[in-house]
Design a protein around this motif. Structure first.
Motif, PDB file in Angstrom:
ATOM      1  N   GLY A   1       0.830  -1.204   0.000  1.00  0.00           N
ATOM      2  CA  GLY A   1       0.000   0.000   0.000  1.00  0.00           C
ATOM      3  C   GLY A   1       0.859   1.246   0.000  1.00  0.00           C
ATOM      4  O   GLY A   1       1.844   1.343   0.740  1.00  0.00           O
ATOM      5  N   CYS A   2       0.467   2.218  -0.848  1.00  0.00           N
ATOM      6  CA  CYS A   2       1.291   3.425  -0.983  1.00  0.00           C
ATOM      7  C   CYS A   2       0.446   4.676  -0.767  1.00  0.00           C
ATOM      8  O   CYS A   2       0.337   5.541  -1.629  1.00  0.00           O
ATOM      9  CB  CYS A   2       1.958   3.470  -2.357  1.00  0.00           C
ATOM     10  N   GLY A   3      -0.168   4.753   0.408  1.00  0.00           N
ATOM     11  CA  GLY A   3      -0.761   5.991   0.883  1.00  0.00           C
ATOM     12  C   GLY A   3       0.127   6.570   1.969  1.00  0.00           C
ATOM     13  O   GLY A   3       1.309   6.205   2.078  1.00  0.00           O
ATOM     14  N   PRO A   4      -0.403   7.470   2.809  1.00  0.00           N
ATOM     15  CA  PRO A   4       0.423   8.044   3.875  1.00  0.00           C
ATOM     16  C   PRO A   4       1.010   7.013   4.833  1.00  0.00           C
ATOM     17  O   PRO A   4       2.160   7.156   5.261  1.00  0.00           O
ATOM     18  CB  PRO A   4      -0.546   8.992   4.590  1.00  0.00           C
ATOM     19  N   ALA A   5       0.244   5.963   5.168  1.00  0.00           N
ATOM     20  CA  ALA A   5       0.779   4.943   6.078  1.00  0.00           C
ATOM     21  C   ALA A   5       1.935   4.196   5.425  1.00  0.00           C
ATOM     22  O   ALA A   5       2.995   4.011   6.023  1.00  0.00           O
ATOM     23  CB  ALA A   5      -0.322   3.971   6.489  1.00  0.00           C
TER      24      ALA A   5
ATOM     25  N   LEU B   1      10.760  -2.252  -0.514  1.00  0.00           N
ATOM     26  CA  LEU B   1       9.934  -2.283  -1.719  1.00  0.00           C
ATOM     27  C   LEU B   1       8.510  -1.951  -1.321  1.00  0.00           C
ATOM     28  O   LEU B   1       7.980  -2.510  -0.348  1.00  0.00           O
ATOM     29  CB  LEU B   1       9.982  -3.662  -2.382  1.00  0.00           C
ATOM     30  N   VAL B   2       7.875  -1.045  -2.057  1.00  0.00           N
ATOM     31  CA  VAL B   2       6.470  -0.699  -1.855  1.00  0.00           C
ATOM     32  C   VAL B   2       5.685  -1.210  -3.049  1.00  0.00           C
ATOM     33  O   VAL B   2       6.051  -0.952  -4.203  1.00  0.00           O
ATOM     34  CB  VAL B   2       6.281   0.823  -1.720  1.00  0.00           C
ATOM     35  N   VAL B   3       4.594  -1.935  -2.804  1.00  0.00           N
ATOM     36  CA  VAL B   3       3.700  -2.357  -3.879  1.00  0.00           C
ATOM     37  C   VAL B   3       2.332  -1.729  -3.658  1.00  0.00           C
ATOM     38  O   VAL B   3       1.838  -1.643  -2.529  1.00  0.00           O
ATOM     39  CB  VAL B   3       3.594  -3.893  -3.969  1.00  0.00           C
ATOM     40  N   GLU B   4       1.741  -1.274  -4.741  1.00  0.00           N
ATOM     41  CA  GLU B   4       0.464  -0.562  -4.690  1.00  0.00           C
ATOM     42  C   GLU B   4      -0.431  -1.095  -5.807  1.00  0.00           C
ATOM     43  O   GLU B   4      -0.043  -1.089  -6.979  1.00  0.00           O
ATOM     44  CB  GLU B   4       0.691   0.946  -4.851  1.00  0.00           C
ATOM     45  N   LYS B   5      -1.631  -1.554  -5.447  1.00  0.00           N
ATOM     46  CA  LYS B   5      -2.507  -2.179  -6.434  1.00  0.00           C
ATOM     47  C   LYS B   5      -3.033  -1.190  -7.465  1.00  0.00           C
ATOM     48  O   LYS B   5      -3.323  -1.557  -8.605  1.00  0.00           O
ATOM     49  CB  LYS B   5      -3.670  -2.874  -5.725  1.00  0.00           C
ATOM     50  N   ARG B   6      -3.159   0.082  -7.076  1.00  0.00           N
ATOM     51  CA  ARG B   6      -3.661   1.089  -7.993  1.00  0.00           C
ATOM     52  C   ARG B   6      -2.503   1.679  -8.814  1.00  0.00           C
ATOM     53  O   ARG B   6      -1.342   1.441  -8.524  1.00  0.00           O
ATOM     54  CB  ARG B   6      -4.403   2.187  -7.224  1.00  0.00           C
ATOM     55  N   ASN B   7      -2.859   2.450  -9.809  1.00  0.00           N
ATOM     56  CA  ASN B   7      -1.843   3.019 -10.694  1.00  0.00           C
ATOM     57  C   ASN B   7      -1.248   4.319 -10.187  1.00  0.00           C
ATOM     58  O   ASN B   7      -0.441   4.946 -10.876  1.00  0.00           O
ATOM     59  CB  ASN B   7      -2.423   3.217 -12.095  1.00  0.00           C
TER      60      ASN B   7
ATOM     61  N   THR C   1      11.886   2.003  -4.151  1.00  0.00           N
ATOM     62  CA  THR C   1      11.197   1.406  -5.293  1.00  0.00           C
ATOM     63  C   THR C   1       9.714   1.241  -4.996  1.00  0.00           C
ATOM     64  O   THR C   1       9.336   0.686  -3.965  1.00  0.00           O
ATOM     65  CB  THR C   1      11.801   0.037  -5.641  1.00  0.00           C
ATOM     66  N   ILE C   2       8.893   1.726  -5.919  1.00  0.00           N
ATOM     67  CA  ILE C   2       7.442   1.586  -5.808  1.00  0.00           C
ATOM     68  C   ILE C   2       6.952   0.885  -7.067  1.00  0.00           C
ATOM     69  O   ILE C   2       7.278   1.294  -8.187  1.00  0.00           O
ATOM     70  CB  ILE C   2       6.740   2.950  -5.669  1.00  0.00           C
ATOM     71  N   ARG C   3       6.179  -0.158  -6.898  1.00  0.00           N
ATOM     72  CA  ARG C   3       5.579  -0.871  -8.017  1.00  0.00           C
ATOM     73  C   ARG C   3       4.077  -0.616  -8.022  1.00  0.00           C
ATOM     74  O   ARG C   3       3.333  -1.204  -7.237  1.00  0.00           O
ATOM     75  CB  ARG C   3       5.856  -2.370  -7.904  1.00  0.00           C
ATOM     76  N   HIS C   4       3.635   0.315  -8.885  1.00  0.00           N
ATOM     77  CA  HIS C   4       2.211   0.578  -9.023  1.00  0.00           C
ATOM     78  C   HIS C   4       1.561  -0.502  -9.881  1.00  0.00           C
ATOM     79  O   HIS C   4       2.214  -1.123 -10.725  1.00  0.00           O
ATOM     80  CB  HIS C   4       1.981   1.953  -9.641  1.00  0.00           C
ATOM     81  N   GLY C   5       0.289  -0.702  -9.677  1.00  0.00           N
ATOM     82  CA  GLY C   5      -0.427  -1.720 -10.435  1.00  0.00           C
ATOM     83  C   GLY C   5      -0.051  -3.137 -10.050  1.00  0.00           C
ATOM     84  O   GLY C   5      -0.250  -4.072 -10.832  1.00  0.00           O
ATOM     85  N   HIS C   6       0.469  -3.306  -8.845  1.00  0.00           N
ATOM     86  CA  HIS C   6       0.875  -4.617  -8.344  1.00  0.00           C
ATOM     87  C   HIS C   6       0.139  -4.883  -7.024  1.00  0.00           C
ATOM     88  O   HIS C   6       0.431  -4.260  -6.003  1.00  0.00           O
ATOM     89  CB  HIS C   6       2.386  -4.694  -8.124  1.00  0.00           C
ATOM     90  N   ALA C   7      -0.781  -5.819  -7.057  1.00  0.00           N
ATOM     91  CA  ALA C   7      -1.583  -6.149  -5.872  1.00  0.00           C
ATOM     92  C   ALA C   7      -0.992  -7.357  -5.155  1.00  0.00           C
ATOM     93  O   ALA C   7      -0.584  -8.342  -5.797  1.00  0.00           O
ATOM     94  CB  ALA C   7      -3.020  -6.444  -6.276  1.00  0.00           C
ATOM     95  N   ALA C   8      -0.949  -7.287  -3.840  1.00  0.00           N
ATOM     96  CA  ALA C   8      -0.528  -8.440  -3.042  1.00  0.00           C
ATOM     97  C   ALA C   8      -1.706  -9.397  -2.913  1.00  0.00           C
ATOM     98  O   ALA C   8      -2.800  -9.012  -2.516  1.00  0.00           O
ATOM     99  CB  ALA C   8      -0.057  -7.994  -1.670  1.00  0.00           C
TER     100      ALA C   8
ATOM    101  N   ASP D   1     -11.512   3.388  -5.205  1.00  0.00           N
ATOM    102  CA  ASP D   1     -12.062   2.046  -5.277  1.00  0.00           C
ATOM    103  C   ASP D   1     -11.078   0.951  -4.883  1.00  0.00           C
ATOM    104  O   ASP D   1     -11.360  -0.235  -5.064  1.00  0.00           O
ATOM    105  CB  ASP D   1     -12.578   1.766  -6.696  1.00  0.00           C
ATOM    106  N   GLY D   2      -9.923   1.309  -4.307  1.00  0.00           N
ATOM    107  CA  GLY D   2      -8.896   0.316  -4.022  1.00  0.00           C
ATOM    108  C   GLY D   2      -8.966  -0.333  -2.663  1.00  0.00           C
ATOM    109  O   GLY D   2      -8.311  -1.352  -2.429  1.00  0.00           O
ATOM    110  N   ASN D   3      -9.751   0.229  -1.750  1.00  0.00           N
ATOM    111  CA  ASN D   3      -9.803  -0.309  -0.389  1.00  0.00           C
ATOM    112  C   ASN D   3     -10.846  -1.423  -0.323  1.00  0.00           C
ATOM    113  O   ASN D   3     -12.016  -1.189  -0.031  1.00  0.00           O
ATOM    114  CB  ASN D   3     -10.117   0.799   0.616  1.00  0.00           C
ATOM    115  N   THR D   4     -10.399  -2.645  -0.595  1.00  0.00           N
ATOM    116  CA  THR D   4     -11.316  -3.772  -0.711  1.00  0.00           C
ATOM    117  C   THR D   4     -11.062  -4.856   0.336  1.00  0.00           C
ATOM    118  O   THR D   4     -11.350  -6.023   0.115  1.00  0.00           O
ATOM    119  CB  THR D   4     -11.215  -4.384  -2.119  1.00  0.00           C
ATOM    120  N   GLY D   5     -10.517  -4.473   1.477  1.00  0.00           N
ATOM    121  CA  GLY D   5     -10.357  -5.419   2.576  1.00  0.00           C
ATOM    122  C   GLY D   5      -9.169  -6.351   2.453  1.00  0.00           C
ATOM    123  O   GLY D   5      -9.138  -7.399   3.107  1.00  0.00           O
ATOM    124  N   ASP D   6      -8.171  -5.984   1.670  1.00  0.00           N
ATOM    125  CA  ASP D   6      -7.005  -6.859   1.492  1.00  0.00           C
ATOM    126  C   ASP D   6      -6.304  -7.147   2.816  1.00  0.00           C
ATOM    127  O   ASP D   6      -5.858  -8.280   3.063  1.00  0.00           O
ATOM    128  CB  ASP D   6      -6.009  -6.223   0.520  1.00  0.00           C
TER     129      ASP D   6
END
Length: 468
Positions: free
Chosen positions: A10-14, A30-36, A152-159, A215-220
């Motif tokens: 997740g790549c928000g403030p937290a 490494l930061v991964v973020e499901k959204r773009n 490193t940030i990987r956007h569009g990558h969901a855990a 729309d990205g906060n789906t309870g992951d």
């Protein structure tokens, strides 16, 4: 993807705070973020931060935690609040103390003026970016610091799931179809479940619950925590707004009135609350805090009714921003033209246009005007200074639905941001911060969500980096 010391999901403030703190403690990150894009809901938030000083600071926070969050967590949170302004300064930001902004009903600040310790509360924002919303300015600062450190940030990558060793330690995650090893720890910073219809229906008390954020906060974080044997907390709690849902946009528009000449009515044309008496994030409690002896019952949709003077006082959407590609007009007239706001020339006319019972709505507005003129609302207790009679010949209405800004539920954490099991023992290698199981349970504070993200994001990153 490489093996790293710390993986942040997740790549928000937290997530940004965790990544910066872990990097600065010497870890590879490494930061991964499901959204773009990063930023989370900070991009649309009011952007207020808060601090509290004085001998009753912890008591103030514990009172609002209402027994649903451990005292040690409250102590860590208060300590972290005190460190935030200097940390923001070290990142190159400008902490700016703010006074309560005028002209919002209910008032945005202060949140809890009568809770012990409230005289030590102070609100502030990240300044120096006048062209940006307050939440955007905070995110811009964090994003600059991520880039400056080469994180490193990987956007569009969901855990998809966590990797858990036989001894129970979390050793990484599967991102997309690829396993990523995190030798020191994984930080869950992927928000709540405002965009997951099943979770909202299963855990939250309000039906037809829309969202005002992305729309990205789906309870992951909930799913991954359960997979690792972790405990949950605060699953029945959320904070939100009455909001307008336009058919052509995905997210609902949070609605605020900027003058005292307005009421909320249910689908039967009845008032159902003191529209200005709740803490600003908690107004949706009125939908379930039903008092049948007062002659009304729960019925959606609700409607926000005002007169032309209140409509002209400011845009109905804007206190909380929107991910929609739409900017609300300053005087609300574009929305009147779109048909989002209905105009009428009397209570009966308005009832006919909305499909409400005309006698019931007429009685509601007549009684409110009498209460406002007398300065006394015997039914719901709305304060005199927050009421003014409506011009019944110049009425406007907007359809409203409940909409979540953030859900509280997710992984239970300890004072070091470690995710714990149901027995209270920490899961080695797993941390959480921000909307991924916020520290706030039944109640919250203006700035509570963002400061949770920053305080516990930092703690999660620091402790993960130090783990072996």
């Amino acid at each position: 993807m490489p093996t790293v010391d710390v993986l942040v999901i997740g790549c928000g403030p937290a997530g940004a705070s965790a990544a910066i703190a872990a990097h600065d403690a010497g870890a590879s990150v490494l930061v991964v973020e499901k959204r773009n894009q990063g930023g989370g809901n900070a991009l649309f938030a009011g952007g207020f931060l808060w601090d509290i000083d004085g001998p009753e600071a912890v008591r103030h926070v514990e009172t609002l935690f209402f027994g649903k969050t451990d005292r040690a967590v409250a102590q860590a949170y208060v300590s972290g609040l005190g460190d935030l302004p200097s940390w923001i300064g070290k990142l190159g930001g400008e902490p700016v103390v703010v006074d309560p902004p005028p002209g919002s009903f209910p008032a945005v600040l202060p949140s809890w003026p009568n809770v012990p310790g409230s005289d030590g509360v102070q609100y502030w924002v990240v300044g120096g970016q006048p062209s940006l919303r307050r939440g955007e300015a905070l995110w811009h600062l964090l994003a600059e610091n991520l880039a400056a450190r080469g994180i490193t940030i990987r956007h569009g990558h969901a855990a998809a799931r966590l990797e858990v060793a036989e001894d129970g330690r979390v050793t990484g995650a599967v991102v997309g179809d690829e396993p990523v090893t995190a030798s020191r720890g994984v930080v869950l910073a992927c928000g709540g479940f405002e965009a997951d219809e099943y979770f909202k229906d299963a855990f939250l008390p309000v039906p037809h619950l829309h969202r005002v954020g992305h729309d990205g906060n789906t309870g992951d974080a909930v799913r991954m925590t359960l997979q690792a044997g972790g405990a949950l907390w605060h699953m029945s709690e959320f904070f939100g707004w009455f909001a307008f849902q336009a058919t052509e946009y995905d997210a609902a528009f949070a609605v605020d009135f900027h003058g005292p000449g307005f009421v909320l009515v249910n689908a039967a044309g009845q008032r159902f609350c003191d529209e200005t008496g709740y803490e600003v994030h908690e107004r949706l409690r009125a939908l379930v805090n039903v008092k049948p002896a007062l002659g009304y019952y729960p019925a959606l949709p609700a409607y926000g009714l005002c007169d032309g003077r209140t409509l002209a006082a400011g845009p109905l959407n804007g206190v909380v921003g929107t991910p929609n590609d739409y900017r609300w007009s300053p005087d609300n007239q574009a929305e009147v033209q779109r048909g989002w706001i209905t105009r009428a020339h009397g209570p009966a006319d308005l009832a006919q246009r909305l499909g409400l019972d005309a006698p019931a709505l007429t009685t509601t507005l007549t009684e409110f005007n009498a209460a406002a003129a007398a300065g006394r609302d015997d039914r719901f207790g709305r304060r005199a200074e927050y009421m003014t009679p409506l011009d019944l010949a110049d009425l406007y209405a907007i359809e409203l639905w409940p909409a979540a800004a953030t859900t509280s539920g997710g992984p239970r954490r300890d004072a070091g941001a470690r995710v714990v099991r149901p027995d209270g023992t920490p899961i080695p290698g797993l941390y959480a911060a921000g909307g991924a199981g916020t520290v706030w349970g039944p109640f919250t504070h203006s700035g509570g969500g963002l400061t949770d993200a920053l305080v516990f994001g930092r703690l999660a990153g620091q402790h993960a980096a130090q783990s072996r």
